[in-house]
Design a protein around this motif. Structure first.
Motif: not given
Lengths: 404, 538
Positions: B510-512, B515
């Protein structure tokens, strides 16, 4: 171009801030990158998840955006917000003193502060009708009929179900990806379609006290629900849908119009990409993706959280990409594996002082403010205060600027 | 109710489903019991790679030969589950071309077509491949949908008289005078208990087979080996890309339907983690780092989710230390091995060899039961692949557009004709990413044993596309409640757990953009819909 205030953002918070400034005689401009998260919103706004939201707000820790505003001011600004909605032609029901409940797209009843007039809502879990007829366009899957009818039944409302079709919807349905809330709403903008629906309702609704429809009542027109009420001589209420939210889009459009009518400028489709400062570190101007430079006395950052790209996360951490503001709440990890637990990333945001001045390397920038979901220190989902914080902090920043 | 069978198979992965089908085709009365849904264990948690066998050619000739034979068989019998993408084994500057030469020889010796091509040709064939490559070998890799494959085996078993019970836990083996004669079960949905009897019980539980064997007092020394994988948000490559070196971590990149998968890692995990696999940050780092070596574009590609499976590795019986691991197929006849009659364990092996594993198992069953019918699974096509080439012309399913028609035929082969898309209401799309109609949901519930939304995902790909179910899950839940006759409360609880499950795979990456999707997911389902406050179901 020179303004009193340039607001970077185009969602609920940016619009509220812009309108409050404009109606107090300030020259304001909005830099609105694209669709805002109002497209995903339901037809209601939460202040805080508690039967009496103001009482709960009074107890919040100092790190919470509401605590910076102060509970008395929150109450006053909640009144201002209602006024602004009214001016924009959005009629709402509800009060900040005591929450009412509104039906969710899956038939839960949840606390909220303001609802757009015409959404199924309740005081103390009690609806003010005993029988209903639910009308659903055939092939439209974004209303969950069994969830809604069973929820109504639990509250003592007997609901009959009728699937209907209109010649225009039959054509649209040939392409199933077109059977969305916005398409249905557009069809109902047209007088002949609305009349056809009205006659189906008159024929099929029996002696039901109210007529229920998914919240798809008109896209360009704002009075479709009222017209349908007159045509059928019945009370017509709406069930909110998942995105795209027709009522959210309409509210956004109404606020934009109100802002422009007051002399506000909207740079739509522009993304602020850089900024310029003077020798004191104050912001002088921002430049957009379309190479327009906007100069102003004050700047407000209302670009939203991760969804709105106000915040960005990569593997290394969280940043605010435009000004490089200080960040609070960037825990590691950013997430909890249980989606229904409080998500740490929700508390992430730019660091601000008591007047919402943005901090950069620990020092506040005198003419740069932040409002809305780019702020940290609170959980919009768990506290049910996403819309409330967006609105209240926007109005608070606007008043600080007005009083400057 | 007649609860007597010839064979009870415990475990609804590809192997168990394959054993059930093979039994049914040979006229043996079979009962397949699965504690959850089919293909929930290691079967559904791998690359979905139709191995050519090339990966094993240098180190494990036997596995390589098995793979290429089964590869050719699956292309025939399971054509609707297989995509002939072809594969490349690339040599990067830090790898050795000497190994490539050895690799090509080994492939040829194992009967695997391996052709060295110029790096430029490789780039033309697969533009996503790392452009610094210094060598490339073409092999007959492909991709295979393990859910579809298992469902087709189950369906064919049922069509030939087998009975299938999902969401049924084997609580106890019934043992009479040293012989396993049946099982005692618990239906985890209804709480109903049952008792079934058979001459032979087959343990096809994968890594969980250790526990079933223990119920018979039998010890199998198993070593759970976790393999983590990442799913990327679009189809980055069209050809399977492998690294031409000794098999190592994260060196296979497989395109499948609308996505691409990189994997896998390999690490020992304790048994108590097998039911709750969490992909760690280190594993994500490793997968990304190595994946970018195969296709540099991955660095900037959105990751949809991470997942992990457990390989059921078995320590060789003749090695008391448990260090020497057998990677091949392991059939244990507990009558000769442990003096427990009526009990067979089939384990080891790989998805590619599920059919062969089933064949060996059922050969042993036949010997014990005195059945003299040969195996036909290598030639008899699975339902869906029976008349694959004729489908497009003959299929009367009046889906609204070419893409939806292609999707549904791709998933169900000639069985697509059993899907009712005759009215606009049935043609309404539940999942737009993967083009799943109301009619297809009905078919999956009525004919493919779907009990909940996660099962539906395995049969139809609902929620497997770019939006990860964000916009279709609630629709699907509502349609399911009507089709499957679920109460609103049950259907909402199902929706809640489906969204929770989707997020589990997203949270590790969960990034970019992932997320962002996560924030929206939380907003919509915890916020707008208020699913957290769902009253708990009994």
């Amino acid at each position: 171009m020179r303004y009193d205030t340039v607001i970077i953002g185009g969602g609920l918070s940016a619009l509220m801030c812009g309108i409050e400034l404009a109606r107090n005689g300030k020259r304001a401009a909005l830099v609105a990158a694209g669709q805002s998260t109002m497209n995903f919103s339901s037809a209601s706004f939460g202040l805080y998840n508690a039967p009496e939201p103001l009482k709960a707000i009074a107890q919040l820790p100092q790190s919470h955006p509401y605590a910076k505003v102060g509970v008395e001011q929150v109450e006053a600004l909640a009144g201002v917000a209602t006024e602004i909605f009214n001016i924009a032609g959005i009629s709402t029901v509800g009060s900040a003193e005591r929450n009412h409940k509104v039906i969710t797209p899956v038939g839960q009843m949840r606390e909220c502060w303001l609802s757009i007039d015409g959404v199924v809502s309740a005081q103390d879990d009690k609806l003010d009708f005993n029988s209903a007829a639910l009308f659903v366009p055939e092939g439209f899957l974004d209303i969950y009929t069994s969830f809604i009818t069973s929820a109504l039944q639990q509250m003592g409302v007997m609901t009959s179900l009728c699937h209907f079709s209109l010649p225009e919807l039959v054509v649209r349905r040939n392409n199933p990806t077109e059977m969305r809330s916005v398409s249905v709403a557009r069809a109902l903008d047209k007088e002949e379609n609305l009349r056809a629906l009205a006659s189906i309702i008159v024929r099929e609704a029996g002696d039901a006290e109210v007529v229920l429809l998914p919240a798809t009542l008109g896209f360009a027109q704002n009075d479709v629900r009222e017209r349908l009420e007159r045509m059928t001589d019945r009370r017509v209420l709406m069930i909110p849908t998942l995105p795209p939210s027709v009522e959210g889009v309409k509210a956004e459009r109404a606020l934009r119009r109100a802002f422009e009518k007051m002399g506000g400028a909207i740079f739509a489709g522009h993304t602020a990409t850089s900024y310029q400062t003077d020798e004191n570190g104050e912001i002088v101007s921002v430049t957009t993706s379309k190479d327009v430079t906007l100069m102003a006395e004050n700047f407000v950052l209302a670009t939203g959280s991760f969804i709105g790209r106000g915040l960005e996360a990569d593997r290394q951490g969280v940043c605010e990409p435009l000004f490089g503001s200080d960040i609070i709440g960037a825990t590691s990890p950013l997430t909890d594996i249980d989606i229904y637990s409080p998500q740490p990333f929700m508390g992430c945001g730019v660091d601000v002082d008591e007047q919402f001045h943005i901090l950069k390397q620990g020092k506040s920038v005198d003419n740069l403010y932040a409002c809305g979901s780019i702020l940290g220190g609170y959980n919009p989902v768990k506290e049910g205060c996403g819309a409330g914080v967006a609105i209240i902090t926007a109005l608070s920043v606007a008043q600080t600027i007005i009083n400057r | 109710m007649n609860n007597q069978y010839d064979v009870i198979i415990v475990g609804g992965g590809a192997t168990g489903a394959g054993v059930a089908r093979d039994c049914a085709l040979r006229g043996i009365r079979a009962l397949l019991i699965e504690r959850a849904d089919i293909a929930t264990g290691a079967t559904g948690r791998n690359h979905g790679l139709l191995h050519s066998g090339a990966r094993y050619a240098v180190n494990d000739r036997e596995s390589a030969e098995e793979c290429i034979k089964e590869n050719m068989i699956l292309r025939r019998i399971a054509s609707h589950c297989v995509e002939d993408t072809g594969g490349l084994f690339i040599t990067l500057p830090e790898d050795s071309l000497e190994f490539q030469a050895k690799f090509i020889d080994a492939c040829r010796a194992a009967g695997i077509g391996a052709e060295a091509i110029d790096p430029k040709q490789a780039l033309a064939l697969e533009p996503s491949v790392n452009p610094t490559l210094i060598g490339a070998v073409k092999v007959p890799d492909g991709s295979i949908d393990p859910f579809r494959l298992t469902a087709a085996n189950v369906l064919d078993a049922q069509l030939h008289g087998a009975k299938v019970l999902t969401y049924t836990l084997v609580e106890q083996l019934i043992i009479e005078s040293g012989k396993v004669v049946g099982v005692k079960t618990l239906n985890t949905l209804t709480g109903e208990r049952g008792e079934y009897r058979a001459q032979i019980t087959v343990n096809a539980c994968g890594i969980w087979g250790r526990d079933l064997a223990a119920k018979a007092g039998v010890t199998i020394n198993m070593l759970p080996a976790k393999g983590a994988l990442l799913v990327f948000g679009h189809r980055v490559n069209n050809v399977v890309i492998n690294r031409c070196r000794k098999p190592a971590d994260a060196d296979i990149l497989v395109p499948g339907d609308s996505i691409t998968v990189i994997g896998t890692t390999s690490s020992k995990v304790p048994f108590d983690q097998c039911d709750n696999m969490v992909v760690t940050a280190d594993e994500v780092d490793l997968l990304l780092r190595e994946g970018c070596m195969l296709a540099p574009a991955l660095e900037h590609t959105r990751i949809l989710r991470a997942y992990a499976g457990v390989r059921p590795l078995v320590a060789s019986d003749d090695d008391p230390s448990g260090r020497s691991v057998s990677r091949g197929i392991v059939v244990l006849d507990h009558a000769t091995r442990d003096g427990v009659d009526g009990f067979i364990t089939i384990t080891g092996g790989k998805l590619m060899t599920y059919r062969l594993m089933a064949e060996w198992t059922v050969d042993l069953i036949c010997k014990k039961l005195g059945v003299a019918v040969g195996c036909t699974t290598a030639v008899a096509p699975l339902p869906g692949s029976a008349e694959a080439e004729k489908v497009s012309k003959s299929c009367k399913c009046s889906v609204h557009c070419v893409s939806a028609k292609a999707s549904v035929e791709n998933r169900h082969g000639e069985r697509a004709k059993d899907i009712d898309n005759s009215t606009a209401a049935k043609r309404a799309l539940v999942c737009e990413c993967e083009q799943v109609s109301v009619g297809e949901v009905e078919y999956a519930v009525n004919c493919l044993g779907v009990k909940n939304l996660i099962d539906l995902r395995r049969r139809t790909r609902v929620g497997m596309g770019t939006c990860q179910g964000e916009l279709c899950a609630a629709r699907a839940a509502s349609v399911m409640s009507e089709v499957a006759g679920k109460s609103a409360a049950e259907a909402k609880a199902d929706l809640k757990s489906f969204i929770g499950e989707r997020w589990k795979g997203m949270s590790a990456v969960a990034w970019g953009d992932t997320l962002r999707e996560g924030e929206l997911l939380s907003w919509l389902y915890d916020g707008v819909c208020d699913l957290s406050n769902l009253k708990e179901q009994k």
